[in-house]
Design a protein around this motif. Structure first.
Motif, short mmCIF file in Angstrom:
data_model
loop_
_atom_site.label_atom_id
_atom_site.label_comp_id
_atom_site.label_asym_id
_atom_site.label_seq_id
_atom_site.Cartn_x
_atom_site.Cartn_y
_atom_site.Cartn_z
N LEU A 1 -1.93 -1.26 52.30
CA LEU A 1 -2.29 -0.99 50.69
C LEU A 1 -2.34 -2.36 50.06
CD1 LEU A 1 -3.05 1.29 48.47
CD2 LEU A 1 -0.59 1.32 48.07
N LEU A 2 -3.27 -2.50 49.20
CA LEU A 2 -3.51 -3.44 48.02
C LEU A 2 -3.35 -2.80 47.02
CD1 LEU A 2 -3.74 -6.43 47.16
CD2 LEU A 2 -6.31 -6.34 47.44
N ALA A 3 -2.50 -2.97 45.92
CA ALA A 3 -2.62 -2.16 44.72
C ALA A 3 -1.96 -3.17 43.68
CB ALA A 3 -1.79 -0.76 44.87
N ASP A 4 -1.29 -2.36 42.56
CA ASP A 4 -0.64 -3.04 41.39
C ASP A 4 0.48 -2.43 41.09
OD1 ASP A 4 -1.97 -0.93 40.07
OD2 ASP A 4 -3.79 -2.42 39.70
N THR A 5 0.49 -1.67 39.94
CA THR A 5 1.70 -0.84 39.48
C THR A 5 1.68 0.41 39.72
OG1 THR A 5 2.32 -2.71 38.13
CG2 THR A 5 3.56 -0.77 37.87
N THR A 6 0.42 0.78 40.43
CA THR A 6 0.15 2.14 40.34
C THR A 6 1.09 2.91 41.22
OG1 THR A 6 -1.74 3.80 41.47
CG2 THR A 6 -1.56 1.58 42.25
N SER A 7 1.15 4.42 41.07
CA SER A 7 2.15 5.10 41.99
C SER A 7 1.71 5.22 43.04
CB SER A 7 2.32 6.37 41.16
OG SER A 7 1.31 7.37 41.10
N VAL A 8 0.45 5.04 43.71
CA VAL A 8 -0.14 5.29 44.76
C VAL A 8 0.65 4.06 45.69
CG1 VAL A 8 -2.26 4.75 46.45
CG2 VAL A 8 -2.27 5.57 44.09
N VAL A 9 1.31 3.19 45.06
CA VAL A 9 2.05 2.20 45.98
C VAL A 9 3.15 2.97 46.80
CG1 VAL A 9 3.64 0.48 45.79
CG2 VAL A 9 1.56 0.11 44.76
N SER A 10 4.02 3.86 45.96
CA SER A 10 5.08 4.64 46.28
C SER A 10 4.54 5.63 47.41
CB SER A 10 5.69 5.26 45.33
OG SER A 10 6.35 4.44 44.44
N ARG B 1 0.98 -8.65 40.79
CA ARG B 1 1.55 -8.73 39.70
C ARG B 1 2.31 -7.29 39.23
NH1 ARG B 1 -3.08 -12.01 36.20
NH2 ARG B 1 -2.96 -13.92 37.57
N ASN B 2 3.28 -6.59 40.06
CA ASN B 2 3.90 -5.43 40.13
C ASN B 2 4.69 -5.67 38.93
OD1 ASN B 2 5.96 -3.63 40.73
ND2 ASN B 2 4.24 -2.57 41.46
N ARG B 3 4.83 -4.75 37.90
CA ARG B 3 5.63 -4.82 36.86
C ARG B 3 7.31 -4.82 37.16
NH1 ARG B 3 8.73 -1.49 33.36
NH2 ARG B 3 8.69 -1.85 31.35
N ALA B 4 7.54 -4.19 38.32
CA ALA B 4 8.95 -4.28 38.71
C ALA B 4 8.88 -4.38 40.33
CB ALA B 4 9.74 -2.93 38.27
N PRO B 5 8.70 -5.44 40.72
CA PRO B 5 8.60 -5.77 42.40
C PRO B 5 9.84 -5.52 42.98
CG PRO B 5 8.63 -7.79 41.14
CD PRO B 5 8.25 -6.74 40.14
N LYS B 6 9.63 -4.60 44.20
CA LYS B 6 10.87 -4.34 45.01
C LYS B 6 10.89 -5.21 46.39
CE LYS B 6 12.61 -1.24 42.03
NZ LYS B 6 11.70 -1.44 40.60
N PRO B 7 12.19 -4.96 46.94
CA PRO B 7 11.84 -5.79 48.46
C PRO B 7 10.88 -4.98 49.23
CG PRO B 7 14.21 -5.30 47.86
CD PRO B 7 13.36 -4.65 46.72
N PHE C 1 2.40 -10.81 44.63
CA PHE C 1 1.85 -11.94 44.58
C PHE C 1 1.18 -12.19 43.16
CE2 PHE C 1 -1.71 -9.59 45.98
CZ PHE C 1 -2.75 -10.31 45.81
N ASP C 2 0.76 -13.50 42.56
CA ASP C 2 0.15 -13.41 41.23
C ASP C 2 -1.08 -14.23 41.16
OD1 ASP C 2 1.27 -15.92 41.46
OD2 ASP C 2 2.76 -15.66 39.62
N ASP C 3 -1.21 -14.80 42.38
CA ASP C 3 -2.49 -15.63 42.38
C ASP C 3 -3.48 -15.08 43.12
OD1 ASP C 3 -4.46 -17.57 42.61
OD2 ASP C 3 -3.54 -19.26 43.39
N PRO C 4 -4.77 -14.63 42.55
CA PRO C 4 -5.71 -14.07 43.44
C PRO C 4 -6.08 -14.80 44.69
CG PRO C 4 -6.37 -13.52 41.38
CD PRO C 4 -5.19 -14.65 41.40
N ALA C 5 -5.86 -16.19 44.93
CA ALA C 5 -6.39 -16.86 45.74
C ALA C 5 -5.34 -16.77 47.06
CB ALA C 5 -6.44 -18.69 45.53
N ALA C 6 -4.20 -16.21 46.90
CA ALA C 6 -3.38 -16.08 47.83
C ALA C 6 -3.53 -14.83 48.68
CB ALA C 6 -2.03 -15.98 47.34
N LEU C 7 -4.45 -14.01 48.23
CA LEU C 7 -4.68 -12.69 48.82
C LEU C 7 -4.87 -12.76 50.40
CD1 LEU C 7 -5.17 -9.71 48.72
CD2 LEU C 7 -7.65 -10.15 48.26
N PRO C 8 -5.61 -13.67 50.97
CA PRO C 8 -5.60 -13.48 52.47
C PRO C 8 -4.33 -13.88 53.17
CG PRO C 8 -7.55 -14.98 51.60
CD PRO C 8 -6.50 -14.58 50.29
#
Length: 349
Positions: free
Chosen positions: A235-244, A257-263, A268-275
């Motif tokens: 899954l690629l997402a953000d701070t949506t509950s779909v992550v959980s 750029r998750n609001r509260a990133p966990k282990p 990540f925060d740079d779109p160029a790093a997606l691959p």
């Protein structure tokens, strides 16, 4: 047998209520749905009968199951909170997942991470009960879906499958920022993409992401969300509950750029790093796998597909004990109850 009422105010509430509707119907009960606001005009399929607010009152259901933050308190029966998502820390606890509005008799929690805080609140306030049941929405993740996930995955033709999902909250949404990076990945074609957006996202975002559908991608409607989660590898997402929801399957997630990133997240925060982030997700290291499993067990340890049955049993246990065993609802709840009457257009007493 008894009558039960399902309540939702948004389209995303329907996949939460449908497994519960099926479980109630399997027990021979009457299943009815009052869908308001953002869910108005929609329908739940199968055994569910749509009703208006006045018919809901006349129905005198044994319980009202809500996939919303609110519930029509003027309808009879136990008021049961099912939640419309996991706690993803979009807001502080007092305004977010652990806010108690004084409308519900029973909170059916998803797992230990949610249960313990609500039990503490119940001991303090006394006007509601708490039972850990698991979340009805996830029942289909762990049951035979009749080949629906395989069908959704079939166009991948053996390629790995990535799902993209995004919240509607503008300051947290990855959708505007990652479109070009995702479009490049779709065009490259080594992986197949399942694309979806929160129903409240702007129409122009829907148009942009729908335009990517083709040989390397499909756009998935909200009602297919759980099927898409079964079908995807990452899954690629953000701070949506779909992550959980996705992590409960012990599958890797990449978050922007998750609001509260966990282990358990690859944030990540740079779109160029997606691959590079996707490459890591498709070859997760042991520490990441352990973090995923630990988090999944904390938020939703149930993988038997029977959370809906536990919700029904918890509701019946409360009704057997009697709602009179709960303390009186707070005075502040009366004002919210009046607002709900106004919103639903019902002033009968």
């Amino acid at each position: 047998m008894a009558d039960y009422l399902l309540f939702a105010t948004e389209r995303y509430g329907l996949p939460i209520l449908q497994p519960l509707a099926d479980a109630l119907h399997a027990r021979g009960h009457g299943v009815h749905a009052l869908l308001a606001a953002g869910a108005s005009g929609l329908r739940l399929p199968g055994p569910v009968r749509a009703v208006g607010v006045r018919e809901a009152v006349r129905l005198r259901p044994r319980a009202v199951f809500s996939a919303s933050n609110e519930v029509p308190t003027f309808v009879s029966g136990a008021k049961v909170q099912l939640f419309h998502g996991f706690n993803v820390e979009k807001r502080a606890d007092g305004r977010g997942h652990f806010r108690v509005r004084g409308l519900f008799d029973l909170y059916c929690t998803q797992g230990p991470a949610t249960t313990a805080p609500f039990q503490a609140l119940a001991r303090e306030q006394g006007h509601f009960a708490v039972t850990e049941t698991g979340w009805p929405k996830l029942d289909p993740l762990f049951r035979d879906d009749g080949g629906a996930a395989a069908a959704l995955r079939a166009p991948a033709a053996g390629r790995p499958v990535v799902m993209f999902a995004s919240t509607f909250t503008e300051r947290l949404s990855a959708a505007p920022h990652l479109f070009d990076a995702i479009a490049a990945q779709v065009a490259e074609g080594s992986r197949y993409w399942l694309l979806t957006l929160h129903p409240k996202c702007p129409p122009e975002l829907f148009e942009r992401y729908r335009s990517l559908a083709g040989a390397n991608a499909a756009f998935v409607e909200p009602e297919q969300l759980v099927t898409a989660q079964r079908a995807a590898d990452v899954l690629l997402a953000d701070t949506t509950s779909v992550v959980s929801e996705f992590v409960v399957q012990h599958k890797p997630v990449v978050t922007f750029r998750n609001r509260a990133p966990k282990p358990h997240m690859i944030d990540f925060d740079d779109p160029a790093a997606l691959p590079a982030m996707l490459a890591r997700a498709f070859a997760p290291e042991p520490a990441l796998r352990e973090a995923i499993a630990s988090y999944a067990d904390a938020i939703h340890p149930y993988r038997d597909g029977r959370s809906s049955e536990r919700v029904i049993e918890a509701t019946e246990a409360l009704l057997q004990a009697g709602l009179h065993t709960l303390a009186r609802k707070p005075l502040a709840a009366r004002w919210r109850a009046l607002q709900i009457r106004r919103e639903l257009g019902y002033w009968g007493f």
